[in-house]
Each structure stands twice: as structure tokens, then as C-alpha cells.
Design a protein around this motif. Structure first.
Motif, PDB file in Angstrom:
ATOM      1  N   GLU A   1      35.004  29.553 -13.214  1.00 19.36           N
ATOM      2  CA  GLU A   1      34.959  29.148 -11.818  1.00 19.36           C
ATOM      3  C   GLU A   1      33.931  30.024 -11.116  1.00 19.36           C
ATOM      4  O   GLU A   1      34.013  31.246 -11.171  1.00 19.36           O
ATOM      5  CB  GLU A   1      36.321  29.308 -11.157  1.00 19.36           C
ATOM      6  N   LEU A   2      32.973  29.389 -10.498  1.00 15.84           N
ATOM      7  CA  LEU A   2      31.927  30.090  -9.767  1.00 15.84           C
ATOM      8  C   LEU A   2      32.279  30.096  -8.287  1.00 15.84           C
ATOM      9  O   LEU A   2      32.683  29.072  -7.742  1.00 15.84           O
ATOM     10  CB  LEU A   2      30.575  29.396  -9.951  1.00 15.84           C
ATOM     11  N   THR A   3      32.132  31.232  -7.651  1.00 20.45           N
ATOM     12  CA  THR A   3      32.248  31.306  -6.198  1.00 20.45           C
ATOM     13  C   THR A   3      30.835  31.463  -5.671  1.00 20.45           C
ATOM     14  O   THR A   3      30.126  32.404  -6.033  1.00 20.45           O
ATOM     15  CB  THR A   3      33.115  32.499  -5.752  1.00 20.45           C
ATOM     16  N   MET A   4      30.426  30.514  -4.841  1.00 18.40           N
ATOM     17  CA  MET A   4      29.087  30.528  -4.284  1.00 18.40           C
ATOM     18  C   MET A   4      29.059  31.420  -3.046  1.00 18.40           C
ATOM     19  O   MET A   4      30.101  31.802  -2.520  1.00 18.40           O
ATOM     20  CB  MET A   4      28.653  29.097  -3.936  1.00 18.40           C
ATOM     21  N   HIS A   5      27.888  31.755  -2.555  1.00 20.13           N
ATOM     22  CA  HIS A   5      27.763  32.587  -1.351  1.00 20.13           C
ATOM     23  C   HIS A   5      28.450  31.952  -0.151  1.00 20.13           C
ATOM     24  O   HIS A   5      28.920  32.654   0.746  1.00 20.13           O
ATOM     25  CB  HIS A   5      26.295  32.881  -1.037  1.00 20.13           C
ATOM     26  N   SER A   6      28.553  30.629  -0.133  1.00 14.99           N
ATOM     27  CA  SER A   6      29.226  29.931   0.965  1.00 14.99           C
ATOM     28  C   SER A   6      30.746  29.956   0.809  1.00 14.99           C
ATOM     29  O   SER A   6      31.451  29.369   1.616  1.00 14.99           O
ATOM     30  CB  SER A   6      28.766  28.470   1.003  1.00 14.99           C
ATOM     31  N   GLU A   7      31.244  30.627  -0.255  1.00  9.42           N
ATOM     32  CA  GLU A   7      32.670  30.716  -0.605  1.00  9.42           C
ATOM     33  C   GLU A   7      33.198  29.429  -1.246  1.00  9.42           C
ATOM     34  O   GLU A   7      34.391  29.317  -1.505  1.00  9.42           O
ATOM     35  CB  GLU A   7      33.546  31.114   0.598  1.00  9.42           C
ATOM     36  N   THR A   8      32.347  28.456  -1.503  1.00  4.48           N
ATOM     37  CA  THR A   8      32.738  27.241  -2.211  1.00  4.48           C
ATOM     38  C   THR A   8      32.999  27.584  -3.669  1.00  4.48           C
ATOM     39  O   THR A   8      32.251  28.347  -4.272  1.00  4.48           O
ATOM     40  CB  THR A   8      31.616  26.184  -2.127  1.00  4.48           C
ATOM     41  N   LYS A   9      34.041  27.002  -4.238  1.00  7.21           N
ATOM     42  CA  LYS A   9      34.377  27.193  -5.647  1.00  7.21           C
ATOM     43  C   LYS A   9      33.807  26.017  -6.444  1.00  7.21           C
ATOM     44  O   LYS A   9      33.978  24.863  -6.054  1.00  7.21           O
ATOM     45  CB  LYS A   9      35.886  27.242  -5.854  1.00  7.21           C
ATOM     46  N   VAL A  10      33.143  26.319  -7.546  1.00  6.33           N
ATOM     47  CA  VAL A  10      32.564  25.292  -8.420  1.00  6.33           C
ATOM     48  C   VAL A  10      33.043  25.559  -9.839  1.00  6.33           C
ATOM     49  O   VAL A  10      32.864  26.664 -10.359  1.00  6.33           O
ATOM     50  CB  VAL A  10      31.021  25.322  -8.374  1.00  6.33           C
ATOM     51  N   ASP A  11      33.671  24.561 -10.445  1.00  2.00           N
ATOM     52  CA  ASP A  11      34.138  24.701 -11.823  1.00  2.00           C
ATOM     53  C   ASP A  11      33.003  24.442 -12.792  1.00  2.00           C
ATOM     54  O   ASP A  11      32.210  23.512 -12.602  1.00  2.00           O
ATOM     55  CB  ASP A  11      35.270  23.714 -12.109  1.00  2.00           C
ATOM     56  N   VAL A  12      32.948  25.258 -13.841  1.00  2.00           N
ATOM     57  CA  VAL A  12      32.002  25.049 -14.939  1.00  2.00           C
ATOM     58  C   VAL A  12      32.807  24.406 -16.064  1.00  2.00           C
ATOM     59  O   VAL A  12      33.873  24.909 -16.433  1.00  2.00           O
ATOM     60  CB  VAL A  12      31.388  26.382 -15.424  1.00  2.00           C
ATOM     61  N   SER A  13      32.324  23.292 -16.580  1.00  3.46           N
ATOM     62  CA  SER A  13      33.047  22.610 -17.651  1.00  3.46           C
ATOM     63  C   SER A  13      33.136  23.505 -18.879  1.00  3.46           C
ATOM     64  O   SER A  13      32.342  24.428 -19.055  1.00  3.46           O
ATOM     65  CB  SER A  13      32.346  21.294 -18.006  1.00  3.46           C
ATOM     66  N   ARG A  14      34.104  23.235 -19.736  1.00  3.40           N
ATOM     67  CA  ARG A  14      34.262  24.044 -20.950  1.00  3.40           C
ATOM     68  C   ARG A  14      33.004  23.975 -21.807  1.00  3.40           C
ATOM     69  O   ARG A  14      32.584  24.962 -22.384  1.00  3.40           O
ATOM     70  CB  ARG A  14      35.471  23.586 -21.753  1.00  3.40           C
ATOM     71  N   ARG A  15      32.403  22.795 -21.890  1.00  2.00           N
ATOM     72  CA  ARG A  15      31.173  22.633 -22.680  1.00  2.00           C
ATOM     73  C   ARG A  15      30.046  23.501 -22.115  1.00  2.00           C
ATOM     74  O   ARG A  15      29.303  24.145 -22.850  1.00  2.00           O
ATOM     75  CB  ARG A  15      30.748  21.176 -22.680  1.00  2.00           C
ATOM     76  N   GLN A  16      29.923  23.538 -20.809  1.00  2.00           N
ATOM     77  CA  GLN A  16      28.848  24.300 -20.177  1.00  2.00           C
ATOM     78  C   GLN A  16      29.157  25.790 -20.064  1.00  2.00           C
ATOM     79  O   GLN A  16      28.262  26.590 -19.840  1.00  2.00           O
ATOM     80  CB  GLN A  16      28.534  23.719 -18.803  1.00  2.00           C
ATOM     81  N   THR A  17      30.433  26.169 -20.228  1.00  2.00           N
ATOM     82  CA  THR A  17      30.806  27.574 -20.150  1.00  2.00           C
ATOM     83  C   THR A  17      30.073  28.408 -21.196  1.00  2.00           C
ATOM     84  O   THR A  17      29.539  29.471 -20.893  1.00  2.00           O
ATOM     85  CB  THR A  17      32.336  27.742 -20.295  1.00  2.00           C
ATOM     86  N   SER A  18      30.008  27.926 -22.442  1.00  2.00           N
ATOM     87  CA  SER A  18      29.311  28.687 -23.486  1.00  2.00           C
ATOM     88  C   SER A  18      27.825  28.768 -23.193  1.00  2.00           C
ATOM     89  O   SER A  18      27.191  29.805 -23.436  1.00  2.00           O
ATOM     90  CB  SER A  18      29.563  28.075 -24.867  1.00  2.00           C
ATOM     91  N   VAL A  19      27.246  27.709 -22.642  1.00  2.00           N
ATOM     92  CA  VAL A  19      25.829  27.720 -22.266  1.00  2.00           C
ATOM     93  C   VAL A  19      25.597  28.742 -21.164  1.00  2.00           C
ATOM     94  O   VAL A  19      24.643  29.521 -21.205  1.00  2.00           O
ATOM     95  CB  VAL A  19      25.357  26.312 -21.815  1.00  2.00           C
ATOM     96  N   PHE A  20      26.487  28.752 -20.164  1.00  5.83           N
ATOM     97  CA  PHE A  20      26.368  29.681 -19.045  1.00  5.83           C
ATOM     98  C   PHE A  20      26.483  31.129 -19.526  1.00  5.83           C
ATOM     99  O   PHE A  20      25.711  31.984 -19.113  1.00  5.83           O
ATOM    100  CB  PHE A  20      27.448  29.383 -18.009  1.00  5.83           C
ATOM    101  N   LYS A  21      27.459  31.386 -20.396  1.00  5.78           N
ATOM    102  CA  LYS A  21      27.640  32.752 -20.912  1.00  5.78           C
ATOM    103  C   LYS A  21      26.419  33.228 -21.674  1.00  5.78           C
ATOM    104  O   LYS A  21      25.993  34.367 -21.521  1.00  5.78           O
ATOM    105  CB  LYS A  21      28.882  32.816 -21.804  1.00  5.78           C
ATOM    106  N   SER A  22      25.826  32.365 -22.486  1.00  6.21           N
ATOM    107  CA  SER A  22      24.637  32.780 -23.239  1.00  6.21           C
ATOM    108  C   SER A  22      23.431  32.921 -22.317  1.00  6.21           C
ATOM    109  O   SER A  22      22.592  33.791 -22.512  1.00  6.21           O
ATOM    110  CB  SER A  22      24.342  31.804 -24.371  1.00  6.21           C
ATOM    111  N   LEU A  23      23.372  32.098 -21.282  1.00  4.20           N
ATOM    112  CA  LEU A  23      22.274  32.179 -20.307  1.00  4.20           C
ATOM    113  C   LEU A  23      22.275  33.523 -19.599  1.00  4.20           C
ATOM    114  O   LEU A  23      21.229  34.137 -19.403  1.00  4.20           O
ATOM    115  CB  LEU A  23      22.411  31.035 -19.287  1.00  4.20           C
ATOM    116  N   LEU A  24      23.454  33.981 -19.221  1.00  6.88           N
ATOM    117  CA  LEU A  24      23.569  35.243 -18.483  1.00  6.88           C
ATOM    118  C   LEU A  24      23.962  36.401 -19.383  1.00  6.88           C
ATOM    119  O   LEU A  24      24.248  37.492 -18.892  1.00  6.88           O
ATOM    120  CB  LEU A  24      24.576  35.100 -17.352  1.00  6.88           C
TER     121      LEU A  24
END
Length: 103
Positions: free
Chosen positions: A78-101
Motif C-alpha cells: 500500500e502506497l501513501t502518496m503525498h496527498s495522503e491518498t492510499k494506492v494499492d499495488v497489486s501482488r503481481r506488481q509488488t515484486s516489480v516494485f520491490k526490485s525497482l526500488l
């Protein structure tokens, strides 16, 4: 960017995220959120990969606008944006996000 009678000239740096709304996409920047007649699939290839991330089918977020990242019980993020909006990262994209960062 035009929405109804309003028109904004903005840079990509101002955009926090894009959210799918059928054949339209809502663009979030500053305190505005106009809709444009484009799908996320049409917008995504035009965005720089080093600045924007496809979090799920519904959202593309700007990486520099992420304030916090939390692991969810579902295995996604779950990403919290600067505007305080919560955005879910799908399970498939979670591994991509982790490797990206490198998390």
C-alpha cells in the motif's frame, strides 16, 4: 489538459497519479483531478519508466510523490502518496516494485 470549460498547462512533474475510469483517466495534480478521454493503456507508453510506475490495473503513480510504503496482509503493498491518498499495488506488481526500488 482540458476538462469541460477548464484548461490547465501542467508538466509531468506535477502529476501525482493517473487513475483508470473506463475509457477515461482521472489525472491527479495539485488539488485538481480532471478526466481525460484516454485509457491508462494509451497513457502508460508515453510516460518515463524511471518516474512512473504501474501499481495496478487502476493506477499509475509518480515515484517521487510516494510518501510511505507498507506491506499488506494480502501480500501486496500500500502506497501513501503525498496527498495522503492510499494506492494499492497489486501482488503481481509488488515484486516489480520491490526490485525497482531494491527493497
Amino acid at each position: 489538459m482540458k476538462d469541460g470549460n477548464s484548461c490547465w498547462l501542467i508538466t509531468l512533474d506535477q502529476v501525482e497519479r493517473f487513475e483508470a475510469m473506463g475509457n477515461y483517466t482521472r489525472v491527479y495534480f495539485d488539488d485538481k483531478k480532471p478526466m481525460i478521454y484516454r485509457t491508462l493503456a494509451q497513457i502508460e507508453p508515453r510516460l518515463p519508466n524511471d518516474k512512473f510506475f504501474r501499481a495496478s490495473r487502476q493506477n499509475i503513480v509518480q515515484l517521487t510523490k510516494i510518501k510511505n510504503v507498507e506491506l499488506c496482509s494480502s501480500g501486496g503493498l500500500e502506497l501513501t502518496m503525498h496527498s495522503e491518498t492510499k494506492v494499492d499495488v497489486s501482488r503481481r506488481q509488488t515484486s516489480v516494485f520491490k526490485s525497482l526500488l531494491a527493497l
